[in-house]
Design a protein around this motif. Structure first.
Motif, PDB file in Angstrom:
ATOM      1  N   ASP A 174       0.828  -1.209   0.000  1.00  0.00           N
ATOM      2  CA  ASP A 174       0.000   0.000   0.000  1.00  0.00           C
ATOM      3  C   ASP A 174       0.863   1.260   0.000  1.00  0.00           C
ATOM      4  OD1 ASP A 174      -2.280  -1.536   0.001  1.00  0.00           O
ATOM      5  OD2 ASP A 174      -2.552  -1.458   2.185  1.00  0.00           O
ATOM      6  N   VAL A 175       1.953   1.236   0.780  1.00  0.00           N
ATOM      7  CA  VAL A 175       2.863   2.388   0.804  1.00  0.00           C
ATOM      8  C   VAL A 175       3.501   2.578  -0.562  1.00  0.00           C
ATOM      9  CG1 VAL A 175       4.973   3.319   1.802  1.00  0.00           C
ATOM     10  CG2 VAL A 175       3.296   2.201   3.282  1.00  0.00           C
ATOM     11  N   CYS A 176       3.885   1.470  -1.199  1.00  0.00           N
ATOM     12  CA  CYS A 176       4.485   1.571  -2.542  1.00  0.00           C
ATOM     13  C   CYS A 176       3.503   2.180  -3.537  1.00  0.00           C
ATOM     14  CB  CYS A 176       4.929   0.186  -3.022  1.00  0.00           C
ATOM     15  SG  CYS A 176       6.310  -0.518  -2.108  1.00  0.00           S
ATOM     16  N   GLU A 177       2.237   1.779  -3.436  1.00  0.00           N
ATOM     17  CA  GLU A 177       1.217   2.296  -4.353  1.00  0.00           C
ATOM     18  C   GLU A 177       1.009   3.793  -4.171  1.00  0.00           C
ATOM     19  OE1 GLU A 177      -1.300   1.610  -7.508  1.00  0.00           O
ATOM     20  OE2 GLU A 177      -0.268   0.001  -6.429  1.00  0.00           O
ATOM     21  N   ALA A 178       1.078   4.239  -2.915  1.00  0.00           N
ATOM     22  CA  ALA A 178       0.770   5.644  -2.602  1.00  0.00           C
ATOM     23  C   ALA A 178       2.022   6.472  -2.354  1.00  0.00           C
ATOM     24  CB  ALA A 178      -0.141   5.701  -1.378  1.00  0.00           C
ATOM     25  N   ARG A 179       3.163   6.019  -2.799  1.00  0.00           N
ATOM     26  CA  ARG A 179       4.425   6.695  -2.450  1.00  0.00           C
ATOM     27  C   ARG A 179       4.486   8.124  -2.960  1.00  0.00           C
ATOM     28  NH1 ARG A 179       8.469   6.965  -6.309  1.00  0.00           N
ATOM     29  NH2 ARG A 179       8.002   5.984  -8.302  1.00  0.00           N
ATOM     30  N   GLU A 180       3.850   8.401  -4.107  1.00  0.00           N
ATOM     31  CA  GLU A 180       3.891   9.759  -4.645  1.00  0.00           C
ATOM     32  C   GLU A 180       3.174  10.740  -3.727  1.00  0.00           C
ATOM     33  OE1 GLU A 180       2.335   9.648  -8.559  1.00  0.00           O
ATOM     34  OE2 GLU A 180       3.984   8.459  -9.394  1.00  0.00           O
ATOM     35  N   ARG A 181       2.142  10.274  -3.014  1.00  0.00           N
ATOM     36  CA  ARG A 181       1.439  11.150  -2.090  1.00  0.00           C
ATOM     37  C   ARG A 181       2.326  11.555  -0.913  1.00  0.00           C
ATOM     38  NH1 ARG A 181      -4.177  11.072  -2.724  1.00  0.00           N
ATOM     39  NH2 ARG A 181      -4.602  10.699  -4.937  1.00  0.00           N
ATOM     40  N   PHE A 182       3.287  10.714  -0.585  1.00  0.00           N
ATOM     41  CA  PHE A 182       4.205  11.016   0.516  1.00  0.00           C
ATOM     42  C   PHE A 182       5.511  11.646   0.028  1.00  0.00           C
ATOM     43  CE2 PHE A 182       1.655   7.409   2.103  1.00  0.00           C
ATOM     44  CZ  PHE A 182       1.150   7.980   3.255  1.00  0.00           C
ATOM     45  N   GLY A 183       5.682  11.760  -1.278  1.00  0.00           N
ATOM     46  CA  GLY A 183       6.910  12.318  -1.822  1.00  0.00           C
ATOM     47  C   GLY A 183       8.123  11.422  -1.617  1.00  0.00           C
TER      48      GLY A 183
ATOM     49  N   THR B  56      -0.913   1.530  12.890  1.00  0.00           N
ATOM     50  CA  THR B  56      -1.990   2.466  13.207  1.00  0.00           C
ATOM     51  C   THR B  56      -2.656   3.019  11.950  1.00  0.00           C
ATOM     52  OG1 THR B  56      -0.800   3.101  15.209  1.00  0.00           O
ATOM     53  CG2 THR B  56      -2.538   4.577  14.455  1.00  0.00           C
ATOM     54  N   ARG B  57      -1.862   3.266  10.909  1.00  0.00           N
ATOM     55  CA  ARG B  57      -2.386   3.888   9.691  1.00  0.00           C
ATOM     56  C   ARG B  57      -2.689   2.871   8.590  1.00  0.00           C
ATOM     57  NH1 ARG B  57       1.479   8.800   8.066  1.00  0.00           N
ATOM     58  NH2 ARG B  57      -0.343   9.243   6.750  1.00  0.00           N
ATOM     59  N   ALA B  58      -2.795   1.598   8.925  1.00  0.00           N
ATOM     60  CA  ALA B  58      -2.980   0.558   7.910  1.00  0.00           C
ATOM     61  C   ALA B  58      -4.238   0.801   7.078  1.00  0.00           C
ATOM     62  CB  ALA B  58      -3.033  -0.815   8.575  1.00  0.00           C
ATOM     63  N   THR B  59      -5.344   1.110   7.728  1.00  0.00           N
ATOM     64  CA  THR B  59      -6.591   1.358   6.989  1.00  0.00           C
ATOM     65  C   THR B  59      -6.474   2.596   6.102  1.00  0.00           C
ATOM     66  OG1 THR B  59      -7.876   0.359   8.785  1.00  0.00           O
ATOM     67  CG2 THR B  59      -9.068   1.765   7.217  1.00  0.00           C
ATOM     68  N   GLU B  60      -5.884   3.653   6.653  1.00  0.00           N
ATOM     69  CA  GLU B  60      -5.693   4.882   5.870  1.00  0.00           C
ATOM     70  C   GLU B  60      -4.825   4.624   4.650  1.00  0.00           C
ATOM     71  OE1 GLU B  60      -3.171   9.061   6.247  1.00  0.00           O
ATOM     72  OE2 GLU B  60      -3.583   7.863   8.047  1.00  0.00           O
ATOM     73  N   LEU B  61      -3.757   3.852   4.838  1.00  0.00           N
ATOM     74  CA  LEU B  61      -2.852   3.560   3.726  1.00  0.00           C
ATOM     75  C   LEU B  61      -3.546   2.711   2.664  1.00  0.00           C
ATOM     76  CD1 LEU B  61       0.405   2.810   5.753  1.00  0.00           C
ATOM     77  CD2 LEU B  61      -0.049   4.828   4.355  1.00  0.00           C
ATOM     78  N   ALA B  62      -4.395   1.766   3.091  1.00  0.00           N
ATOM     79  CA  ALA B  62      -5.113   0.934   2.123  1.00  0.00           C
ATOM     80  C   ALA B  62      -6.070   1.778   1.276  1.00  0.00           C
ATOM     81  CB  ALA B  62      -5.870  -0.165   2.850  1.00  0.00           C
ATOM     82  N   LEU B  63      -6.807   2.687   1.919  1.00  0.00           N
ATOM     83  CA  LEU B  63      -7.726   3.552   1.184  1.00  0.00           C
ATOM     84  C   LEU B  63      -6.972   4.485   0.248  1.00  0.00           C
ATOM     85  CD1 LEU B  63     -10.252   4.469   4.032  1.00  0.00           C
ATOM     86  CD2 LEU B  63     -10.586   2.856   2.155  1.00  0.00           C
TER      87      LEU B  63
ATOM     88  N   ALA C  47      -4.085   3.904  -1.124  1.00  0.00           N
ATOM     89  CA  ALA C  47      -3.583   3.110  -2.245  1.00  0.00           C
ATOM     90  C   ALA C  47      -4.678   2.871  -3.278  1.00  0.00           C
ATOM     91  CB  ALA C  47      -3.027   1.784  -1.732  1.00  0.00           C
ATOM     92  N   GLN C  48      -5.903   2.592  -2.817  1.00  0.00           N
ATOM     93  CA  GLN C  48      -7.015   2.403  -3.748  1.00  0.00           C
ATOM     94  C   GLN C  48      -7.316   3.681  -4.519  1.00  0.00           C
ATOM     95  OE1 GLN C  48     -10.358   0.896  -1.570  1.00  0.00           O
ATOM     96  NE2 GLN C  48      -9.291  -0.931  -0.850  1.00  0.00           N
ATOM     97  N   GLU C  49      -7.248   4.806  -3.834  1.00  0.00           N
ATOM     98  CA  GLU C  49      -7.504   6.086  -4.489  1.00  0.00           C
ATOM     99  C   GLU C  49      -6.459   6.382  -5.558  1.00  0.00           C
ATOM    100  OE1 GLU C  49      -7.492  10.820  -3.259  1.00  0.00           O
ATOM    101  OE2 GLU C  49      -7.896   9.299  -1.726  1.00  0.00           O
ATOM    102  N   VAL C  50      -5.198   6.112  -5.227  1.00  0.00           N
ATOM    103  CA  VAL C  50      -4.120   6.354  -6.193  1.00  0.00           C
ATOM    104  C   VAL C  50      -4.255   5.429  -7.392  1.00  0.00           C
ATOM    105  CG1 VAL C  50      -1.622   6.184  -6.543  1.00  0.00           C
ATOM    106  CG2 VAL C  50      -2.525   7.264  -4.478  1.00  0.00           C
ATOM    107  N   ALA C  51      -4.615   4.153  -7.135  1.00  0.00           N
ATOM    108  CA  ALA C  51      -4.790   3.210  -8.236  1.00  0.00           C
ATOM    109  C   ALA C  51      -5.938   3.643  -9.144  1.00  0.00           C
ATOM    110  CB  ALA C  51      -5.045   1.809  -7.684  1.00  0.00           C
ATOM    111  N   ALA C  52      -7.043   4.105  -8.545  1.00  0.00           N
ATOM    112  CA  ALA C  52      -8.169   4.572  -9.350  1.00  0.00           C
ATOM    113  C   ALA C  52      -7.788   5.816 -10.158  1.00  0.00           C
ATOM    114  CB  ALA C  52      -9.369   4.872  -8.443  1.00  0.00           C
TER     115      ALA C  52
END
Length: 414
Positions: free
Chosen positions: A43-52, A146-153, A155-160
């Motif tokens: 999930d972190v890999c999918e959303a890595r651009e959001r974290f820079g 702690t942020r597992a659910t947030e990271l999963a959501l 990641a889904q948003e970034v994939a979409a």
């Protein structure tokens, strides 16, 4: 109320309020909470651009997770890992120590890990006689749990978003191809119209697209290109239908002449009633021409709603609730504007029959936008209706002109 654990860094690294805020924002995991560590990593890999984050930061996070012995991040087993820089460098594919320190700092700033520095800055753990870790100093992985659910959501948003971006680029590629080949065919086959200006507009739209555009820029360019494609198709349809009408008229005329030549009643005219036939009310060629004009009117394409609203922003104020989000709401607003401008119901009904309800509503929006320059809105609409019935009207040029006038000149000037 305090929600997280606050600790200050060792050595020269300063303690900032942003660091304290980030630590307080990480709530303590609930007892019994656990999550599969490699799922969180994906999930972190999918959303890595959001974290820079760069690729090397992900390699460092991957290395940190390999030092956690359990397959699941579990608060009951402790979440602090304490490898040395040398061990981390080996498992992170041999990156240099300076790069390692920089990427660790990036992970901390992103709120994915936290430092748990010892009094002397070393990373180690205190164990009981049974070998159980009682206190550890190193990197705390609890933010991932702690942020597992947030990271999963996320990641889904970034994939979409990525899928939407890819489909927008595919649609733009197809639309570009259509416009380019239609313009080329019109020029090479001598179709009537100012096709050089259309080509310049096509080049101008593409020229404003950056080399590395984002999704918003691609979708904006796609809207303009679709508007241009619809206008090109309308121009070609009107010419093809005109050619078809002329060809049918000539064929029908020849057919009537040939039929009259061979008719046994040529020199002995008689009424249709005597022959048991009904007289036609109008010549066949004229009747076919009228039917063809109706077909022309039905074939007029409606343009993207977003382009109509950009060209005619005043119509939005008359929509239900002060806004317009679909074609039905635009048509509702057009009825209000029709009444306000003094256009008779019959004139608007004729426009809907000739242009289609969507284009008639768009025409009313254009008339509202230019109401200061139009003496009689009803007369103007009736004129557009007559031109549409003759296959001589397309709403595209009106929209293009208003887009330029309302601040999109830089986007549409070709």
């Amino acid at each position: 109320m305090q929600t997280g654990h606050v600790t200050t860094p060792f050595g020269r690294r300063p303690a900032t309020l942003a660091l304290v805020k980030g630590q307080l924002a990480i709530t303590a995991p609930s007892p019994g909470a656990r999550v599969e560590k490699w799922k969180v990593f994906r999930d972190v890999c999918e959303a890595r651009e959001r974290f820079g984050l760069q690729d090397r930061a992900l390699a460092v996070l991957d290395a940190l997770l390999t030092f956690y012995p359990e397959p699941q991040l579990d608060q009951d087993h402790g979440l602090v890992v304490f490898p040395s820089n040398a061990q981390l460098s080996v498992r992170a594919h041999g990156i240099t120590e300076s790069t390692l320190r920089r990427q660790l700092g990036a992970l901390v700033d992103a709120g994915l890990i936290q430092r748990r520095d010892s009094p002397n800055g070393k990373r180690y753990a205190h164990r009981s006689r049974d070998g159980v870790i009682e206190q550890a100093y190193g990197f705390d992985l609890s933010p991932l749990l702690t942020r597992a659910t947030e990271l999963a959501l996320l990641a889904q948003e970034v994939a979409a978003e990525r899928v939407r971006f890819r489909r927008a680029k595919e649609a733009l590629t197809i639309c570009r191809r259509d416009v380019r080949k239609l313009i080329t065919a019109a020029i090479e086959e001598g179709a009537s119209g100012n096709w050089l200006d259309v080509e310049m507009m096509y080049v101008g739209i593409l020229g404003r697209l950056p080399r590395y555009p984002d999704r918003t820029q691609v979708e904006a360019t796609l809207d303009e290109m679709e508007l241009l494609r619809n206008e090109v198709i309308n121009l070609l349809e009107m010419q093809l239908n005109t050619d078809y009408m002329h060809g049918n008229a000539i064929q029908n005329e020849r057919h009537i002449q040939n039929s009259n030549t061979e008719s046994i009643y040529e020199l002995e005219p008689s009424s249709g009633k005597e022959r048991g036939e009904s007289l036609p009310e109008e010549p066949p060629a004229k009747r076919i021409g009228v039917e063809q004009k109706r077909a022309n009117a039905e074939q007029i394409k409606s343009f993207p709603l977003g382009m109509v609203l950009r060209a005619c922003p005043q119509i939005v104020d008359y929509g239900p609730g002060g806004g317009i989000s679909n074609w039905r709401e635009l048509m509702t607003a057009a009825v209000v504007v029709r009444s306000m401008l003094g256009v008779s119901p019959s004139a608007y009904e004729e426009a809907c029959n000739a242009m289609g309800p969507e284009n008639a509503a768009a025409a009313m929006a254009c008339i509202l936008e230019r109401s200061n320059f139009i003496n009689s809105a009803g007369g103007y609409l009736r004129d557009l209706t007559k031109r549409s019935e003759r296959g001589e009207f397309s709403i595209g040029p009106m929209l293009m002109s208003l887009l330029k006038a309302n601040g999109d000149g830089n986007r549409l000037a070709g």
